[in-house]
Enzyme design. Structure first.
Site, PDB file in Angstrom:
ATOM      1  N   ALA A  32       0.318  -0.931  -0.489  1.00 25.91           N
ATOM      2  CA  ALA A  32       0.316   0.139  -0.100  1.00 25.91           C
ATOM      3  C   ALA A  32       0.360   1.399   0.015  1.00 25.91           C
ATOM      4  CB  ALA A  32      -1.010   0.266   1.018  1.00 25.91           C
ATOM      5  N   ARG A  91      -4.705   0.332   5.118  1.00 24.28           N
ATOM      6  CA  ARG A  91      -4.281   0.713   4.385  1.00 24.28           C
ATOM      7  C   ARG A  91      -4.732  -0.343   2.413  1.00 24.28           C
ATOM      8  NH1 ARG A  91       0.053   3.730   3.801  1.00 24.28           N
ATOM      9  NH2 ARG A  91       1.206   3.012   3.194  1.00 24.28           N
ATOM     10  N   CYS A 143      13.195   3.366   2.132  1.00 25.90           N
ATOM     11  CA  CYS A 143      12.596   5.076   1.625  1.00 25.90           C
ATOM     12  C   CYS A 143      14.085   5.364   2.448  1.00 25.90           C
ATOM     13  CB  CYS A 143      11.749   5.973   0.917  1.00 25.90           C
ATOM     14  SG  CYS A 143      10.947   6.119   2.629  1.00 25.90           S
TER      15      CYS A 143
HETATM   16  N1  SAM Z   1       5.009  -0.030  -1.464  1.00 27.53           N
HETATM   17  C1  SAM Z   1       4.321   0.751  -1.623  1.00 27.53           C
HETATM   18  C2  SAM Z   1       4.280   1.549  -2.408  1.00 27.53           C
HETATM   19  O1  SAM Z   1       5.483   1.582  -3.508  1.00 27.53           O
HETATM   20  O2  SAM Z   1       2.826   2.225  -2.514  1.00 27.53           O
HETATM   21  C3  SAM Z   1       4.865   1.655  -0.116  1.00 27.53           C
HETATM   22  C4  SAM Z   1       5.302   0.874   1.177  1.00 27.53           C
HETATM   23  S1  SAM Z   1       5.355   1.526   2.257  1.00 27.53           S
HETATM   24  C5  SAM Z   1       7.419   1.578   2.259  1.00 27.53           C
HETATM   25  C6  SAM Z   1       5.452   0.457   3.548  1.00 27.53           C
HETATM   26  C7  SAM Z   1       4.511  -0.725   3.752  1.00 27.53           C
HETATM   27  O3  SAM Z   1       4.673  -1.846   4.411  1.00 27.53           O
HETATM   28  C8  SAM Z   1       3.324   0.409   4.254  1.00 27.53           C
HETATM   29  O4  SAM Z   1       1.977   0.492   3.495  1.00 27.53           O
HETATM   30  C9  SAM Z   1       2.662  -0.080   6.104  1.00 27.53           C
HETATM   31  O5  SAM Z   1       2.057  -0.268   6.071  1.00 27.53           O
HETATM   32  C10 SAM Z   1       3.220  -1.536   5.578  1.00 27.53           C
HETATM   33  N2  SAM Z   1       3.894  -2.701   6.730  1.00 27.53           N
HETATM   34  C11 SAM Z   1       4.180  -2.244   8.326  1.00 27.53           C
HETATM   35  N3  SAM Z   1       4.494  -3.156   8.986  1.00 27.53           N
HETATM   36  C12 SAM Z   1       4.350  -4.246   8.383  1.00 27.53           C
HETATM   37  C13 SAM Z   1       4.826  -5.289   9.450  1.00 27.53           C
HETATM   38  N4  SAM Z   1       4.913  -5.721   9.927  1.00 27.53           N
HETATM   39  N5  SAM Z   1       5.081  -6.637   7.781  1.00 27.53           N
HETATM   40  C14 SAM Z   1       4.469  -6.372   6.402  1.00 27.53           C
HETATM   41  N6  SAM Z   1       4.089  -4.646   6.281  1.00 27.53           N
HETATM   42  C15 SAM Z   1       4.540  -3.534   7.347  1.00 27.53           C
END
Ligand code: SAM
Length: 452
Positions: free
Chosen positions: A110, A137, A229
């Protein structure tokens, strides 16, 4: 903008390509705005803007428009994505020998930037699973993937550990990990306040857990793409070294052009290559990405398609909606009829056993007494049949439709897709004297469209 934490700057001294003066200077400039064009939903939007060098569909914008007020955004003509992260396009093109018959997982997906990019690259024989563990999300992800319109893009919402149930299943896994976010300071000033060394450590531990959880799902010789990032080596090079220490991996090196300003780095212990974008050097925000190959045997999930569930009665009623290869039509539950690519029927049978499938294929709609009530998904799908009746609207009418207001146009009784510049926005049903707007409630734009 708030001041960049000194401890971050101190930690970056010695990182290849880091130059404090240039970095500080770049953070006095606004963030770069960019979008990525849909490869199938052709439109005039931004087509003549300057191209992002590492992604043919990427375009830089001179200023940031109000995207909510652009019907082409809602039609999925483009996705608003940060330019550096489009480097994923270049890596995938370099690394994958084919785009056919692949199973690709975007684990932390997301709101959908990487997933829409991956979907654009894959042949329809391939299957993309976009996963997001956080439910709220995941619904945004689902909406964005629906807007992008591919039948072979599915959405799940599961913890990474659940992917242990499908060992050796994926050819490619993308982990765009949750991170401390230092690369996005120009886009989001709050990220500066939230940044701390303790959070970098916390993120690093979480990144390792996520990777360890999902690793079994990658097949032997499969490709793992890891991205953040964050500029911090604990979340980037040190994670590559952690992977190299724990698993058998092979680094994948790609040739990047010097003029792009992207810095190639190598992890210190295992020499795994990564690519870092610094604002001010590369035209975009902070980003890190690496690709590596799994060089150990993986268990193989065995699955074979049991009897086809293609519902011939539904197929007869709903196939008028699609062009191209005839999909398989299935009823998932009382309210959900879907169409999927025939090659993916076995995948559906497998995945629905263990995963929360928020979206599989495209929703097709519902049978009613004398008609088929088409689902919103189909209007945005790239496989929508050209024979479907449509109503062309201007920008103002398109925005009124997107506000779920009544339409002032007239059309023959029945169902029509509302199109703006040739791209579908949703369905209306004409009753002759009035037009019912079938835009789903949660898609309605809330902004005042008269205030510009
Ligand atoms: N790939 C997305 C994009 O290009 O639009 C952005 C992703 S963002 C950097 C990281 C994502 O990892 C977030 O949506 C977050 O909700 C999710 N996240 C948070 N904790 C997590 C966990 N323990 N395991 C997997 N995903 C997680």
């Amino acid at each position: 903008m708030n001041k960049i934490p000194q401890s971050l700057i101190d930690s970056l001294h010695g990182v290849p390509g880091f130059d404090e003066a240039g970095f500080t200077q770049a953070h006095l400039q606004p963030a770069v705005t960019s979008i990525r064009l849909h490869p199938v939903k052709q439109s005039k939007a931004f087509a003549d803007n300057v191209q992002v060098p590492w992604c043919p569909q990427g375009r830089y914008l001179v200023e940031r428009p109000v995207f909510t007020l652009d019907p082409l955004y809602h039609a999925g003509a483009y996705y608003v994505q940060e330019a550096s992260s489009m480097l994923l396009h270049y890596l995938l093109k370099q690394v994958l020998p084919t785009n056919e018959n692949l199973r690709v997982l975007d684990l932390c997906a997301a709101p959908g930037g990487k997933s829409t990019l991956i979907a654009s690259l894959l042949d329809e024989s391939s299957l993309l699973i976009s996963n997001e563990v956080i439910r709220t999300r995941a619904s945004i992800l689902e909406e964005n993937m629906t807007r992008w319109g591919y039948m072979n893009s599915w959405v799940t919402s599961n913890d990474p550990a659940v992917f242990g149930k499908v060992p050796g299943y994926f050819d490619v896994i993308v982990v765009d990990a949750p991170c401390s976010g230092s690369g996005l300071f120009r886009k989001d000033a709050r990220a500066i306040d939230e940044w701390s060394e303790a959070n970098v450590q916390l993120c690093s531990g979480r990144q390792q857990r996520i990777l360890a959880d999902v690793w079994p799902a990658l097949k032997e010789n499969g490709v793992l793409i890891y991205a953040t990032c964050s500029f911090s080596q604990q979340e980037d090079e040190e994670i590559l070294d952690w992977l190299g220490g724990k698993f058998e991996v092979e680094t994948i090196n790609v040739q990047i052009l010097e003029e792009w300003g992207i810095v190639e780095v190598n992890s210190s212990r295992h020499g795994i290559s990564g690519y870092r974008c610094f604002p001010g050097k590369a035209k975009g925000e902070g980003f890190f990405i690496a690709a590596l190959r799994k060089k150990e045997s993986a268990d193989n999930i065995r699955f074979a398609k049991s009897k086809s569930e293609n519902d011939k009665k539904i197929a007869q009623q709903a196939s008028f909606l699609f062009k191209g290869q005839e999909p398989v039509f299935l009823q998932l539950d009382k309210e959900t009829h879907i169409a999927i690519i025939p090659q993916h029927e076995a995948d559906l049978q497998l995945l629905r056993k263990s995963f929360f499938l928020r979206k599989a294929g495209l929703q097709t709609g519902m049978p009613a007494a004398k008609e088929w009530i088409p689902a919103h998904d189909t209007a945005l799908g790239i496989a929508l049949a050209d024979t479907i009746s449509s109503i062309d609207v201007n920008r103002e009418q398109a925005l009124r439709f997107l506000k779920k207001e009544e339409m002032d146009t007239v059309a023959a009784k029945g169902w029509h897709v509302v199109k703006y510049e040739g791209l579908g926005l949703g369905w209306v049903k004409s009753l002759g004297n009035r037009m019912n707007n079938y835009l789903p409630k949660h898609w309605k734009i809330r902004m005042n469209i008269d205030e510009e």
